[in-house]
Design a protein around this motif. Structure first.
Motif, PDB file in Angstrom:
ATOM      1  N   ALA A  88     -13.779   1.022   5.139  1.00  0.00           N
ATOM      2  CA  ALA A  88     -13.385   0.584   3.802  1.00  0.00           C
ATOM      3  C   ALA A  88     -12.153   1.387   3.416  1.00  0.00           C
ATOM      4  N   TYR A  89     -11.273   0.758   2.654  1.00  0.00           N
ATOM      5  CA  TYR A  89     -10.135   1.496   2.123  1.00  0.00           C
ATOM      6  C   TYR A  89      -9.816   1.002   0.724  1.00  0.00           C
ATOM      7  N   GLU A  90      -9.163   1.879  -0.022  1.00  0.00           N
ATOM      8  CA  GLU A  90      -8.732   1.559  -1.381  1.00  0.00           C
ATOM      9  C   GLU A  90      -7.225   1.761  -1.471  1.00  0.00           C
ATOM     10  N   TYR A  91      -6.603   0.939  -2.306  1.00  0.00           N
ATOM     11  CA  TYR A  91      -5.172   1.040  -2.536  1.00  0.00           C
ATOM     12  C   TYR A  91      -4.858   0.287  -3.821  1.00  0.00           C
ATOM     13  N   HIS A  92      -3.639   0.467  -4.317  1.00  0.00           N
ATOM     14  CA  HIS A  92      -3.169  -0.370  -5.423  1.00  0.00           C
ATOM     15  C   HIS A  92      -1.838  -0.987  -5.037  1.00  0.00           C
ATOM     16  N   ASP A  93      -1.532  -2.096  -5.717  1.00  0.00           N
ATOM     17  CA  ASP A  93      -0.248  -2.751  -5.472  1.00  0.00           C
ATOM     18  C   ASP A  93       0.782  -2.215  -6.458  1.00  0.00           C
ATOM     19  N   ASP A  94       1.983  -2.768  -6.416  1.00  0.00           N
ATOM     20  CA  ASP A  94       3.055  -2.258  -7.279  1.00  0.00           C
ATOM     21  C   ASP A  94       2.862  -2.589  -8.750  1.00  0.00           C
ATOM     22  N   SER A  95       1.893  -3.453  -9.065  1.00  0.00           N
ATOM     23  CA  SER A  95       1.592  -3.728 -10.472  1.00  0.00           C
ATOM     24  C   SER A  95       0.515  -2.787 -11.010  1.00  0.00           C
ATOM     25  N   GLY A  96      -0.088  -1.965 -10.136  1.00  0.00           N
ATOM     26  CA  GLY A  96      -1.133  -1.037 -10.550  1.00  0.00           C
ATOM     27  C   GLY A  96      -2.550  -1.554 -10.329  1.00  0.00           C
ATOM     28  N   GLN A  97      -2.694  -2.786  -9.823  1.00  0.00           N
ATOM     29  CA  GLN A  97      -4.026  -3.342  -9.549  1.00  0.00           C
ATOM     30  C   GLN A  97      -4.624  -2.656  -8.330  1.00  0.00           C
TER      31      GLN A  97
END
Length: 156
Positions: A90-99
């Motif tokens: 599993a991994y977590e990240y956000h996109d450039d909009s902050g989501q």
């Protein structure tokens, strides 16, 4: 030719070590460094994308980590035999909009006699999460600390 210990045939302990080394490598988000764990002609299926060779792996990872910001990954051994390892992750990240997003998946790996991966098959699904739902907290410039919960401890 370079060797990347541990090498096949894998024991349970050496497979667990190989998985943690892969996790640590991917958490650097350094495409060049990560690519060195794969054979020159390594073949990947990542979701619906097919990638072959180190140069293509580097390009793929550069695109991935340009889009997946503050990426943090946990891998866990699922099964192994002499030269193959199956993991769940599993991994977590956000996109450039902050989501924020959490992705779950499974990988099947096959290694050559030097401990380099020559096949990687990855199936991945992801969904948006709220920032307060995040579970992966450690300094992103360092590997996951030994005392940070793994997937089983987190209930994933």
């Amino acid at each position: 030719m370079s060797t990347r210990p541990p090498v096949p045939p894998f024991t349970r302990d050496s497979a667990i070590e190989k998985v943690r080394l892969a996790e640590n490598g991917w958490n650097t988000r350094d495409p060049e460094k990560v690519s060195l764990a794969y054979t020159e002609d390594s073949w990947w299926r990542n979701r619906g994308e097919f990638v072959q060779g180190r140069a293509a792996i580097v390009a793929f990872l550069q695109r991935k980590w340009t889009r997946e910001l503050d990426y943090r990954l946990i891998k866990e051994l699922w099964a192994h035999d002499s030269n193959r390892i199956a993991v769940r992750f599993a991994y977590e990240y956000h996109d450039d909009s902050g989501q924020w997003y959490r992705a779950y998946g499974n990988e099947n790996w096959e290694f050559d006699e030097h401990g380099l991966m020559h096949h990687r098959h990855a199936s991945i699904n992801e969904h948006p999460i709220k920032p307060e739902e995040r579970k992966f907290f450690w300094d992103r410039s360092a590997p996951r600390p030994a005392d940070h919960p793994g997937l089983t401890e987190l209930g994933f």
